[in-house]
Design a protein around this motif. Structure first.
Motif, PDB file in Angstrom:
ATOM      1  N   PHE A 129     -11.015  72.434 -48.285  1.00  0.00           N
ATOM      2  CA  PHE A 129     -10.002  71.641 -47.594  1.00  0.00           C
ATOM      3  C   PHE A 129     -10.609  70.436 -46.883  1.00  0.00           C
ATOM      4  N   ASP A 130      -9.847  69.351 -46.887  1.00  0.00           N
ATOM      5  CA  ASP A 130     -10.196  68.181 -46.087  1.00  0.00           C
ATOM      6  C   ASP A 130      -9.556  68.258 -44.698  1.00  0.00           C
ATOM      7  N   ARG A 131      -8.315  68.749 -44.645  1.00  0.00           N
ATOM      8  CA  ARG A 131      -7.581  68.897 -43.390  1.00  0.00           C
ATOM      9  C   ARG A 131      -6.810  70.214 -43.428  1.00  0.00           C
ATOM     10  N   ALA A 132      -6.627  70.813 -42.255  1.00  0.00           N
ATOM     11  CA  ALA A 132      -5.885  72.064 -42.186  1.00  0.00           C
ATOM     12  C   ALA A 132      -5.088  72.116 -40.897  1.00  0.00           C
ATOM     13  N   VAL A 133      -3.857  72.612 -41.004  1.00  0.00           N
ATOM     14  CA  VAL A 133      -2.986  72.807 -39.844  1.00  0.00           C
ATOM     15  C   VAL A 133      -2.763  74.305 -39.683  1.00  0.00           C
ATOM     16  N   LEU A 134      -3.200  74.849 -38.562  1.00  0.00           N
ATOM     17  CA  LEU A 134      -3.039  76.268 -38.242  1.00  0.00           C
ATOM     18  C   LEU A 134      -1.959  76.379 -37.165  1.00  0.00           C
ATOM     19  N   MET A 135      -0.777  76.841 -37.553  1.00  0.00           N
ATOM     20  CA  MET A 135       0.360  76.926 -36.633  1.00  0.00           C
ATOM     21  C   MET A 135       0.478  78.362 -36.130  1.00  0.00           C
ATOM     22  N   SER A 150     -17.987  71.257 -40.387  1.00  0.00           N
ATOM     23  CA  SER A 150     -18.207  69.925 -39.818  1.00  0.00           C
ATOM     24  C   SER A 150     -17.558  68.828 -40.661  1.00  0.00           C
ATOM     25  N   SER A 151     -17.180  69.161 -41.884  1.00  0.00           N
ATOM     26  CA  SER A 151     -16.531  68.170 -42.751  1.00  0.00           C
ATOM     27  C   SER A 151     -15.015  68.345 -42.803  1.00  0.00           C
ATOM     28  N   VAL A 152     -14.464  69.221 -41.962  1.00  0.00           N
ATOM     29  CA  VAL A 152     -13.033  69.533 -41.998  1.00  0.00           C
ATOM     30  C   VAL A 152     -12.377  69.121 -40.679  1.00  0.00           C
ATOM     31  N   ALA A 153     -11.191  68.537 -40.774  1.00  0.00           N
ATOM     32  CA  ALA A 153     -10.368  68.249 -39.593  1.00  0.00           C
ATOM     33  C   ALA A 153      -9.314  69.343 -39.468  1.00  0.00           C
ATOM     34  N   VAL A 154      -9.170  69.902 -38.266  1.00  0.00           N
ATOM     35  CA  VAL A 154      -8.266  71.036 -38.056  1.00  0.00           C
ATOM     36  C   VAL A 154      -7.341  70.742 -36.882  1.00  0.00           C
ATOM     37  N   LEU A 155      -6.043  70.947 -37.103  1.00  0.00           N
ATOM     38  CA  LEU A 155      -5.050  70.906 -36.030  1.00  0.00           C
ATOM     39  C   LEU A 155      -4.563  72.323 -35.785  1.00  0.00           C
ATOM     40  N   VAL A 156      -4.633  72.769 -34.532  1.00  0.00           N
ATOM     41  CA  VAL A 156      -4.092  74.069 -34.125  1.00  0.00           C
ATOM     42  C   VAL A 156      -2.861  73.797 -33.274  1.00  0.00           C
ATOM     43  N   THR A 157      -1.737  74.451 -33.593  1.00  0.00           N
ATOM     44  CA  THR A 157      -0.552  74.341 -32.755  1.00  0.00           C
ATOM     45  C   THR A 157      -0.226  75.718 -32.203  1.00  0.00           C
ATOM     46  N   ALA A 158       0.291  75.751 -30.964  1.00  0.00           N
ATOM     47  CA  ALA A 158       0.465  77.035 -30.287  1.00  0.00           C
ATOM     48  C   ALA A 158       1.489  76.930 -29.171  1.00  0.00           C
ATOM     49  N   GLY A 159       2.028  78.088 -28.795  1.00  0.00           N
ATOM     50  CA  GLY A 159       2.928  78.177 -27.652  1.00  0.00           C
ATOM     51  C   GLY A 159       2.234  78.828 -26.478  1.00  0.00           C
ATOM     52  N   ALA A 179     -17.406  74.225 -31.924  1.00  0.00           N
ATOM     53  CA  ALA A 179     -18.835  74.555 -31.951  1.00  0.00           C
ATOM     54  C   ALA A 179     -19.407  74.477 -33.357  1.00  0.00           C
ATOM     55  N   GLN A 180     -18.554  74.632 -34.377  1.00  0.00           N
ATOM     56  CA  GLN A 180     -19.019  74.517 -35.767  1.00  0.00           C
ATOM     57  C   GLN A 180     -19.082  73.062 -36.227  1.00  0.00           C
ATOM     58  N   GLY A 181     -18.588  72.146 -35.402  1.00  0.00           N
ATOM     59  CA  GLY A 181     -18.593  70.736 -35.745  1.00  0.00           C
ATOM     60  C   GLY A 181     -17.298  70.235 -36.348  1.00  0.00           C
ATOM     61  N   ALA A 182     -16.271  71.105 -36.419  1.00  0.00           N
ATOM     62  CA  ALA A 182     -14.984  70.666 -36.961  1.00  0.00           C
ATOM     63  C   ALA A 182     -14.361  69.636 -36.021  1.00  0.00           C
ATOM     64  N   ALA A 183     -13.637  68.688 -36.603  1.00  0.00           N
ATOM     65  CA  ALA A 183     -12.843  67.747 -35.799  1.00  0.00           C
ATOM     66  C   ALA A 183     -11.539  68.462 -35.469  1.00  0.00           C
ATOM     67  N   VAL A 184     -11.481  69.094 -34.314  1.00  0.00           N
ATOM     68  CA  VAL A 184     -10.361  69.968 -33.981  1.00  0.00           C
ATOM     69  C   VAL A 184      -9.472  69.348 -32.910  1.00  0.00           C
ATOM     70  N   GLU A 185      -8.164  69.447 -33.120  1.00  0.00           N
ATOM     71  CA  GLU A 185      -7.158  69.045 -32.147  1.00  0.00           C
ATOM     72  C   GLU A 185      -6.260  70.250 -31.886  1.00  0.00           C
ATOM     73  N   ILE A 200       5.786  69.996 -35.172  1.00  0.00           N
ATOM     74  CA  ILE A 200       5.996  69.468 -36.517  1.00  0.00           C
ATOM     75  C   ILE A 200       5.649  67.979 -36.550  1.00  0.00           C
ATOM     76  N   MET A 201       6.021  67.261 -35.495  1.00  0.00           N
ATOM     77  CA  MET A 201       5.659  65.849 -35.403  1.00  0.00           C
ATOM     78  C   MET A 201       4.152  65.680 -35.313  1.00  0.00           C
ATOM     79  N   ALA A 202       3.491  66.577 -34.568  1.00  0.00           N
ATOM     80  CA  ALA A 202       2.023  66.519 -34.467  1.00  0.00           C
ATOM     81  C   ALA A 202       1.385  66.761 -35.828  1.00  0.00           C
ATOM     82  N   ALA A 203       1.930  67.712 -36.581  1.00  0.00           N
ATOM     83  CA  ALA A 203       1.403  67.981 -37.938  1.00  0.00           C
ATOM     84  C   ALA A 203       1.620  66.792 -38.851  1.00  0.00           C
ATOM     85  N   THR A 204       2.771  66.142 -38.705  1.00  0.00           N
ATOM     86  CA  THR A 204       3.058  64.958 -39.523  1.00  0.00           C
ATOM     87  C   THR A 204       2.041  63.857 -39.254  1.00  0.00           C
TER      88      THR A 204
END
Length: 209
Positions: A129-135, A150-159, A179-185, A200-204
């Protein structure tokens, strides 16, 4: 969790929904939550990533009739041997569909149980994967180190009031990914386990970056 060598790639390892990508558009794998199916997120993907190719597998584990991607013995208690085997199977499925779309950017999006199987694939084979969204993911264990993230961008969404995925465990996952070097938001809303419009807007935004 001990992930064995990948299974032979198989495009038909899961019952799935598939839609070809428009020229130059990414390929998006979509993973439903417990009780969902291959259509649960396909409409959302078409909305937030117009023109994308979509591959959406249906979980092949039944929990009292509800489809899931791996077994559990209780809320938040995973059958780790089964998770390892199902992760291996999913990796083979993803590899096969990636091979059919050479040169495409590849994204993943998963909700709840779907976010958990997507995360488990990322822990084992981040190069898929290049990008992943974990909802609303729940990872109740510490994964082995994975510098490939370190080569993957990850978005985590949560309540913040999610009774299924407690905020401290989401924060632990965020810290581990960083800590693994992922570009995480991380995008938080003030509710529980439900998907809300702001995430959903953040994922978009994230998938169109």
């Amino acid at each position: 969790m001990n992930i064995q060598p990948n299974m032979q790639p198989d495009k038909n390892a899961y019952h799935h929904y598939a839609k070809p990508a428009a020229p130059g558009a990414p390929l998006v794998f979509a993973f439903h939550g417990t009780g969902g199916d291959e259509r649960q997120l396909s409409g959302l993907v078409a909305q937030i990533v117009p023109g994308a190719g979509i591959v959406a597998p249906r979980g092949d584990v039944s929990e009292h009739g509800a489809a899931r991607f791996f077994r559990r013995t209780g809320e938040g208690v995973y059958d780790m041997q089964d998770l390892a085997a199902r992760t291996q199977k999913m990796i083979g499925f993803i590899r096969a569909h990636r091979a059919a779309s050479p040169g495409s950017e590849v994204y993943g999006i998963g909700y709840s149980n779907g976010a958990n199987i997507l995360a488990s694939v990322l822990f084992a084979a981040p190069e898929l994967f290049d990008r992943a969204v974990l909802m609303h993911p729940l990872i109740p264990f510490e994964p082995a180190p994975q510098p490939g993230l370190s080569s993957v961008a990850v978005l985590v969404t949560a309540g913040r009031r999610d009774p299924i995925c407690p905020a401290p465990q989401t924060e632990q996952l965020e810290s581990w990914l960083a800590a693994q070097g992922a570009a995480v938001e991380t995008h938080w809303h003030e509710g529980g386990h439900e998907m809300r419009e702001p995430e959903i807007m953040a994922a978009t935004r994230f998938l169109s970056a």
